[in-house]
Design an enzyme around this catalytic site. Structure first.
Site, PDB file in Angstrom:
ATOM      1  N   SER A   1       0.848  -1.190   0.000  1.00 44.85           N
ATOM      2  CA  SER A   1       0.000   0.000   0.000  1.00 44.85           C
ATOM      3  C   SER A   1       0.887   1.244   0.000  1.00 44.85           C
ATOM      4  O   SER A   1       1.653   1.449  -0.935  1.00 44.85           O
ATOM      5  CB  SER A   1      -0.949  -0.039   1.196  1.00 44.85           C
ATOM      6  OG  SER A   1      -1.984   0.894   1.061  1.00 44.85           O
TER       7      SER A   1
ATOM      8  N   ASP B   1      -9.087  -4.942  -5.879  1.00 49.79           N
ATOM      9  CA  ASP B   1      -8.581  -3.952  -4.924  1.00 49.79           C
ATOM     10  C   ASP B   1      -9.238  -2.608  -5.218  1.00 49.79           C
ATOM     11  O   ASP B   1      -8.844  -1.900  -6.137  1.00 49.79           O
ATOM     12  CB  ASP B   1      -7.055  -3.839  -5.030  1.00 49.79           C
ATOM     13  CG  ASP B   1      -6.461  -2.972  -3.924  1.00 49.79           C
ATOM     14  OD1 ASP B   1      -7.234  -2.277  -3.233  1.00 49.79           O
ATOM     15  OD2 ASP B   1      -5.232  -2.996  -3.744  1.00 49.79           O
TER      16      ASP B   1
ATOM     17  N   HIS C   1      -7.408  -5.524  -1.399  1.00 48.83           N
ATOM     18  CA  HIS C   1      -6.226  -4.828  -0.898  1.00 48.83           C
ATOM     19  C   HIS C   1      -5.439  -5.670   0.105  1.00 48.83           C
ATOM     20  O   HIS C   1      -4.286  -5.373   0.387  1.00 48.83           O
ATOM     21  CB  HIS C   1      -6.646  -3.507  -0.260  1.00 48.83           C
ATOM     22  CG  HIS C   1      -5.521  -2.550  -0.050  1.00 48.83           C
ATOM     23  ND1 HIS C   1      -4.722  -2.102  -1.080  1.00 48.83           N
ATOM     24  CD2 HIS C   1      -5.035  -1.955   1.078  1.00 48.83           C
ATOM     25  CE1 HIS C   1      -3.808  -1.267  -0.597  1.00 48.83           C
ATOM     26  NE2 HIS C   1      -3.980  -1.167   0.699  1.00 48.83           N
TER      27      HIS C   1
END
Length: 738
Positions: A581, A665, A701
């Site tokens: 991330s 995601d 994610h």
């Protein structure tokens, strides 16, 4: 093994368009920025063909790793152990806790047979009956329990389910006397009520004291909500609304509680105080540690947009978190005039009169929980090591718990209960649950409730330490170093260096059987530098890695690698950097920024690589508090020079690099990794090392991934490191070098 042979200039082709975006710069006026892979932002047949070709290309390389099958098998074996989490006593007077027997796709929710505390030390560790099994909701383990809440009457269980890793959640309600197991017929599930609340995102579930309904946050009813088997929604998150749902009614009849049409990107969270007398409304404009806090008397006859809110904290300059209340006196954790946080009281019946209760200290107050009707359990973070304390509501320190423990602590408890639990985890500590019981004699109040037992992995063969090093500007940065005791610090060891550095998130010591197994099998060292931008030392540490200071994060991370090599923790050409991330951004930016040869390999998970467009997709606008706003001419001038996608140096050799993303995601949309992979492969076609992308299916994610998805991904990811660096599998029977 030998490094996997690599043939440059063999990448699947990607069409380059002549698309240009024009940005406003305070220094240069209009700036034209080419974006030849802008088409990869959309889900089209062309995008699908390109991603499919990339999947095949990457899979071909990964499958050339002769160690891959046994590495995946080793990861599966090391994770096959019972995992239990701290139990929680709900209002039906039964204990509930998460449990996984080892390799179940999703962790399930169990409960006790009665009010007796369950025994989680049994052979299988379950200690009770299966109450809610997410694995019954899908055949492939991609349906996950994202959030839940029990009604105060104990009769209802509201729960949010996400599919394929999406941030979107659908809320359902079932009767607590009707567990969900694989034996339940989904088409004839009599325990589930008709409720189906859609378009929910970033929301808790807040039951009203009368158990007639609950509050939640949702987004507008559109066709762009991420679907289980369809494309993800990528539009910016706008027009969040707080609603009240009354049981037995359709969602179309839900009552609007609050929205702000003038600030379409703001988000909300609503809760009810434990005494049932007040509503709490938190209003957030971005991801910063700042929020508004409004309070209103709870009136079941007046649940609607005309609630009279008392705007207790109505300016964005600090974070305010309600801990508990005694009538009109509220206890608040805040960073107002206290970067390390403190506790204040505010009396809303006395003109919002504020008094300090627990002053700021030299440690970061990371959490505080009200327990036993007059006490607090506090977690302070000192040099990235958690300390747990018991305080009175008068602000007096009474005890410190688990003084010898080094790692991360999480408190679980409620104000109405006479005991609370503390989950303790560290690099070599797979999980210990302690219990503090106020009704016992003082010297007997703290005890160990459960200790996790592993299968086939001896944590005593590993050791963790902490060092401090200087960054580029002289700032002292802490770093944890973990190794198998047979691995020598003589300048020959490969290193996995993991980092994050953003959004005031602290990366604490954590346990990973997968990482320890990789260290053991290949003689690798694990390093975790706690760089600026995180929350390890409070808000000042966070702000030192934000916006125009974002470069500090990259400098800190590069300096960590240089320190490891200089001090012989690592071989000069065998440091692999990894992050996810915001940490994926960290990896791609550092590869661009660092001198050639600094890193031996780079793995970026679900990274934010296009800093000029992140704010245009899903929740991205909220990240402008950390990254800046590319549409602001002043911000553009410090964002553009560090954005990984637009700053790939074409005159230097890149290390082997693997980008990881997932098709569902909708947090950091996959276009970031798609576009960076395409640009890397175009700009560096003759790079002597592979520049690849791995695209996961029916995953998001990270949250909600099944155990099997995690193991497969870990084998591919760490296997890529091994085959790219030519790491040699060690004899697992080798004794530690004590």
């Amino acid at each position: 093994m030998a490094r996997t042979p690599w043939l440059p200039n063999a990448y699947p082709p990607a069409r380059r368009s002549d698309h240009v975006d024009i940005y406003k710069s305070a220094l240069r006026g209009d700036v034209r920025v080419q974006d030849p892979y802008q088409w990869l932002e959309e889900y089209t047949d062309e995008t699908d063909k390109w991603t499919t070709a990339q999947e095949v290309f990457t899979r071909t390389y990964l499958d050339k790793n002769p160690d891959l099958p046994r590495l995946e098998k080793a990861f599966q074996a090391c994770n096959d152990y019972p995992k239990s989490y701290a139990p929680y006593l709900h209002d039906d007077n039964r204990w509930y806790w998460y449990y996984n027997s080892g390799l179940e796709p999703q962790t399930a929710l169990y409960r006790s047979k009665d009010s007796s505390l369950p025994d989680l030390s049994t052979a299988d560790g379950s200690g009770g009956d299966l109450f809610f099994d997410p694995n019954a909701l899908s055949n492939d383990g991609t349906a996950a329990l994202s959030t839940y809440a029990f009604s105060d009457c104990g009769k209802y269980f509201a729960y949010g389910i996400s599919f394929s890793g999406s941030d979107f959640v659908t809320i359902y309600v079932r009767l607590t006397d009707s567990p969900l197991t694989k034996d339940v017929d989904a088409k004839n599930d009599k325990g589930r009520l008709p409720e189906e609340i859609k378009f929910v995102k970033f929301s808790s579930i807040g039951w009203t004291p009368d158990s007639k309904g609950f509050f939640y946050q949702r987004y507008p009813d559109t066709s762009t909500v991420t679907q289980e088997n369809g494309p993800i929604a990528t539009e910016g998150d706008l027009d969040a609304m707080v609603y009240y749902h009354r049981l037995g009614t359709p969602q179309s009849e839900d009552t609007l509680i609050y929205q702000d049409k003038e600030h379409r990107d703001w988000m909300f969270s609503i809760d009810v105080t434990d005494d049932g007398n007040y509503l709490l409304l938190y209003i957030l404009k971005d991801s910063s540690r700042q929020n508004l806090l409004w309070i209103a008397a709870f009136d079941p006859a007046n649940l609607g947009p005309n609630i009279k809110w008392q705007k207790v904290f109505d300016e964005y300059h600090s974070e305010y978190e309600i801990i508990t209340n005694k009538g009109s006196l509220f206890y608040v954790r805040t960073n107002e005039s206290a970067p390390q946080y403190r506790v204040i009281t505010v009396d809303i019946a006395k003109g919002n009169e504020i008094n300090e209760l627990i002053p700021e200290t030299d440690a970061y107050l990371s959490s505080i929980t009200s327990v036993n009707k007059g006490y607090f359990a506090l977690v302070y973070k000192r040099n990235v090591k958690d300390e747990v304390y018991v305080y009175s509501h008068a602000g007096n320190q009474l005890a410190r718990l688990a003084e010898d423990f080094v790692g991360a602590a999480h408190v679980s408890g409620r104000e109405k209960h006479s005991s609370f639990f503390v989950e303790l985890n560290g690099f070599t500590s797979p999980g210990t649950i302690g219990r503090y019981k106020f009704t016992d004699p003082e010297e007997q109040r703290w005890s160990i409730y459960r200790t996790t037992k592993l299968n086939g992995l001896n944590t005593e063969d590993f050791e963790a330490s902490q060092v401090w090093y200087e960054s580029k500007d002289g700032t002292s940065i802490p770093m944890f170093i973990v190794r198998h005791k047979s691995t020598k610090f003589d300048g020959t060891a490969p290193v996995i260096q993991y980092g994050y550095g953003g959004f005031s998130i602290s990366i604490d010591p954590f346990f990973s059987a997968t990482i320890l197994t990789f260290l053991q099998k290949y003689g690798v060292v694990f390093a975790l530098p706690n760089i600026r931008g995180g929350g390890e030392f409070g808000e000042d540490w966070h702000l030192a890695g934000c916006r125009e200071k974002k470069g500090n994060c990259f400098d800190d991370f590069i300096a960590a690698t240089q320190y490891l090599v200089k001090n012989k923790y690592a071989a000069p050409d065998k440091v692999t950097i990894n992050g996810g991330s915001n940490g994926g951004l960290l990896v791609s930016a550092c590869v661009n920024r660092a001198p050639e040869g600094t890193f031996g390999c780079a793995v970026a998970d679900v990274g934010v690589h296009d800093l000029l467009k992140f704010h245009k997709f899903t929740i991205g606008k909220a990240w402008t508090s950390d990254y800046g706003n590319p549409d602001d001419p002043n911000d553009f001038d410090f964002i553009f020079p560090i954005s990984p996608l637009q700053n790939i140096p074409k005159d230097k050799v890149f290390p082997p690099m693997l980008l990881l993303t997932a098709d569902h995601d909708d947090r950091v949309v996959p276009m970031h990794s798609f576009k960076l992979a395409a640009e890397l492969q175009y700009s560096l076609p003759h790079n002597p090392n592979p520049l690849l992308i791995r695209i996961d299916k029916k995953a998001g994610h990270g949250a909600g991934k099944s155990t099997q998805q995690k193991i497969k991904e870990s084998a591919d990811k760490w296997g890529f490191v091994a085959q790219s660096l030519g790491l040699v599998w060690k004899d697992s029977t080798e004794q530690p070098n004590l």
